[in-house]
Design an enzyme around this catalytic site. Structure first.
Site, short mmCIF file in Angstrom:
data_model
loop_
_atom_site.label_atom_id
_atom_site.label_comp_id
_atom_site.label_asym_id
_atom_site.label_seq_id
_atom_site.Cartn_x
_atom_site.Cartn_y
_atom_site.Cartn_z
N PHE A 159 0.83 -1.20 0.00
CA PHE A 159 0.00 0.00 0.00
C PHE A 159 0.87 1.25 0.00
CE2 PHE A 159 -2.35 -3.28 2.28
CZ PHE A 159 -3.66 -3.15 1.83
N ASP A 160 0.50 2.22 -0.81
CA ASP A 160 0.99 3.58 -0.61
C ASP A 160 0.35 4.11 0.67
OD1 ASP A 160 2.16 6.09 -1.05
OD2 ASP A 160 0.48 6.76 -2.29
#
Length: 302
Positions: A159-160
């Protein structure tokens, strides 16, 4: 959306299976050629698509009579093409029994009755509609030929941070005031948790799934962000305040994420920057999350 920790994923047919050859003849204004081509291939199982490894691993958590994960197909395809979709699912031994085929109508309105935690589609307008209706969603990049780690017993998702796990509050500071003020702002607010972003509920459900010790599958997550020190602290303390944790955290200071992701080998990576997604999707399955300032009109970075 459901408030339980059960994970329900809605996935389009083109995200799950490789329909790229058929998509070459698709026309929005007249899909008849596409439908006719699919009708000639109803008994021909489609090859796995970009979201296939993710779906297969998620469904593996249902072993031993458990039902913590549900995958539903939510597709713009017509019901006849739906026959091929189910044929393909059976061929690949995917335990999927629920599907909705809309014959071109907008599918996002069915996300609420499905109680979906996440919608994955290759059709960008459908993803934007889902996000506007309050459902976490990502546009996958259906690139054929991506190498995967196979069924190695570990589900890996990257995930960013900002505009994905977290809100775009800090991203707005960065975009409007640049890096120096961003770092100062994050240092001042290091002990103030960031508001949640669109994929936070999905991430929390993954963390709950990771706690199920009976499963033969394990979960490994990574935070892959352009943040660097001193802005790293707020991200970590936000996760602590939420009572969740990532297994790996990469604070890359703006360095290209693709090569790091290639080493982590995620089953999917989520980012809000189109530029990052277009780089990463050549190496790993990638989903663009159209949320936040970087996706507002006039602000999209290509």
């Amino acid at each position: 959306m459901t408030s339980t920790t059960k994970i329900t994923i809605a996935v389009s047919a083109r995200a799950l299976f490789d329909f790229e050859a058929e998509n070459q003849v698709f026309r929005e204004e007249d899909p008849s050629a596409y439908c006719a081509l699919q009708a000639t291939r109803l008994d021909v199982p489609a090859s796995p698509g970009v979201a296939f490894p993710l779906v297969r691993k998620l469904l593996a958590f249902n072993s031993g009579g458990n039902n913590d994960v549900e995958v539903a197909i939510l597709s713009r395809n017509d019901p006849v093409t739906g026959l091929r979709v189910f044929t393909s699912a059976r061929h690949h031994e995917l335990e999927i029994s629920r599907a909705i085929f809309t014959s071109g109508a907008k599918p996002h309105r069915y996300l609420e009755p499905l109680e979906a935690n996440l919608f994955l589609s290759a059709h960008a307008p459908d993803v934007r509609d889902a996000m506007a209706a309050g459902f976490p969603a990502a546009r996958v990049y259906p690139i054929s030929g991506l190498t995967t780690a196979g069924d190695d017993g570990e589900l890996r998702i990257a995930f960013d941070g900002d505009s994905v796990l977290f809100s775009d509050e800090s991203e707005r500071v960065f975009r409007l005031r640049q890096l120096q003020e961003f770092n100062a702002h994050e240092a001042r607010n290091a002990r103030s948790p960031l508001p949640p972003g669109p994929l936070k509920p999905f991430f929390s459900a993954l963390c709950a799934l990771r706690g199920q010790r009976w499963s033969r599958m394990s979960v490994r997550t990574a935070l892959v962000t352009a943040r660097s020190a001193p802005a790293h602290e707020r991200a970590i303390r936000t996760l602590m305040a939420w009572g969740v944790a990532v297994d790996e955290a990469m604070f890359l200071g703006g360095k290209d994420k693709a090569r790091f992701l290639a080493e982590f080998r995620p089953d999917i990576f989520f980012d809000d920057h189109v530029r990052n997604c277009e780089s990463a999707c050549k190496l790993v399955a990638t989903g663009h999350v159209p949320y936040g300032i970087n996706n507002e009109s006039g602000c999209v970075l290509h």
